[in-house]
Motif scaffolding. Structure first.
Motif, short mmCIF file in Angstrom:
data_model
loop_
_atom_site.label_atom_id
_atom_site.label_comp_id
_atom_site.label_asym_id
_atom_site.label_seq_id
_atom_site.Cartn_x
_atom_site.Cartn_y
_atom_site.Cartn_z
N ILE A 81 -31.71 -70.31 -120.56
CA ILE A 81 -32.40 -69.66 -121.03
C ILE A 81 -33.62 -69.93 -120.56
CG2 ILE A 81 -33.39 -67.94 -123.28
CD1 ILE A 81 -30.42 -67.39 -122.62
N GLY A 82 -34.23 -70.72 -121.55
CA GLY A 82 -35.09 -71.87 -121.24
C GLY A 82 -35.68 -72.46 -119.92
N ARG A 83 -34.79 -72.95 -119.46
CA ARG A 83 -35.47 -73.21 -117.88
C ARG A 83 -36.38 -71.25 -117.29
NH1 ARG A 83 -30.65 -76.61 -115.36
NH2 ARG A 83 -31.19 -78.72 -116.08
N LEU A 84 -35.59 -70.21 -117.30
CA LEU A 84 -35.82 -68.87 -116.98
C LEU A 84 -37.15 -68.81 -118.24
CD1 LEU A 84 -32.95 -66.46 -116.77
CD2 LEU A 84 -34.18 -68.09 -114.94
N GLN A 85 -37.14 -69.47 -119.39
CA GLN A 85 -38.46 -68.57 -120.06
C GLN A 85 -39.37 -69.82 -119.21
OE1 GLN A 85 -37.36 -69.71 -123.75
NE2 GLN A 85 -36.84 -67.15 -123.78
N LEU A 86 -39.44 -70.97 -118.57
CA LEU A 86 -40.59 -72.15 -118.32
C LEU A 86 -40.69 -71.33 -116.53
CD1 LEU A 86 -41.90 -75.17 -118.80
CD2 LEU A 86 -39.80 -75.56 -117.41
N LEU A 135 -40.54 -68.69 -116.31
CA LEU A 135 -42.03 -67.62 -116.29
C LEU A 135 -43.35 -67.94 -116.53
CD1 LEU A 135 -42.16 -64.35 -116.11
CD2 LEU A 135 -41.54 -64.73 -119.05
N VAL A 136 -42.89 -68.85 -117.36
CA VAL A 136 -44.44 -69.25 -117.81
C VAL A 136 -45.15 -70.10 -116.27
CG1 VAL A 136 -45.38 -71.65 -119.13
CG2 VAL A 136 -43.79 -69.60 -120.12
N ARG A 137 -44.59 -70.89 -115.84
CA ARG A 137 -45.07 -71.24 -114.49
C ARG A 137 -45.45 -70.78 -113.93
NH1 ARG A 137 -40.26 -75.97 -113.44
NH2 ARG A 137 -41.00 -77.38 -115.33
N SER A 138 -44.45 -69.37 -113.45
CA SER A 138 -45.57 -68.23 -112.50
C SER A 138 -46.47 -67.47 -112.57
CB SER A 138 -44.10 -67.16 -112.00
OG SER A 138 -43.06 -67.75 -111.54
#
Length: 170
Positions: free
Chosen positions: A31-36, A38-41
Motif C-alpha cells: 500500500i505504501g509503494r502504491l501511494q508513493l 501515485l504521488v510520483r505520478s
C-alpha cells in the motif's frame, strides 16, 4: 499434499448476493509503494506545469531517464542475479532512434514510442539469442552488444554523428 489441501483457503468467496468475489489483501508495504507511485505520478504531471525555467525541467527529465535506467539495471542485477553490460547500448539505441525521428520532424510522443520499440526489439533479439546463457557468459554477450553498437555508431558518422552524437535536435 493432503495437509496442504486442508489448510488451503481460497481467495474466492461468495458475497451476500451469491456472486463469487476475489478477496485480496495488500500488505502495508505494498500500500505504501502504491501511494508513493501515485504521488510520483502526480508530481511528474504537475511539476512541468509549475516550473517555468527550462533548466529545471531538463534536469527533471534527465533524472527520470536515469531512474528508469537504474531500475532496469537493479531488476536484472539485483533481482535476477545476472550481470548485464549492455544497458548503455540499449539506452543509446533508444536515444538515437528518438533523435533521428525528431530531426525528421516527427512529434515527441511518437519519437518516444519508436525509441521504446527499437530498444525493446533489440533487447528481445539479444534476450532470445542468449536465452540459455548464464553467469559470466551473459555479461560477455551483453558486452558484445555494447561493442557492436559502438562500432555501428563509429562507422555511420554521417548519419549518427560518430562519437559526438547527433547535434541540433529540435
Amino acid at each position: 499434499l493432503n495437509v496442504y489441501r486442508e489448510n488451503y483457503q481460497s481467495p474466492l468467496h461468495r458475497t451476500d448476493q451469491g456472486r463469487l468475489a476475489l478477496e485480496t489483501t495488500l500488505s502495508p508495504l505494498a500500500i505504501g509503494r502504491l501511494q508513493l507511485a501515485l504521488v510520483r505520478s502526480i508530481l511528474a504531471g504537475v511539476l512541468p506545469l509549475v516550473l517555468s525555467n527550462e533548466y529545471y525541467i531538463t534536469v527533471l527529465i534527465f533524472m527520470g531517464i536515469n531512474i528508469i535506467l537504474a531500475v532496469g539495471l537493479n531488476l536484472i542485477t539485483g533481482f535476477c542475479g545476472q550481470i548485464s553490460l549492455g544497458h548503455a547500448a540499449f539506452y543509446g539505441i533508444g536515444a538515437y532512434t528518438a533523435a533521428l525521428m525528431a530531426k525528421a520532424g516527427f512529434p515527441g510522443p511518437l519519437n518516444l514510442a519508436a525509441a521504446m520499440v527499437a530498444a525493446g526489439a533489440v533487447g528481445a533479439g539479444v534476450g532470445l539469442t542468449s536465452l540459455r546463457v548464464r553467469e559470466d557468459f551473459l555479461a560477455i554477450t551483453t558486452m558484445g552488444v555494447g561493442f557492436l553498437f559502438l562500432g555501428i555508431v563509429r562507422q555511420q558518422e554521417s548519419i549518427l554523428g560518430g562519437e559526438l552524437g547527433i547535434s541540433s535536435i529540435p
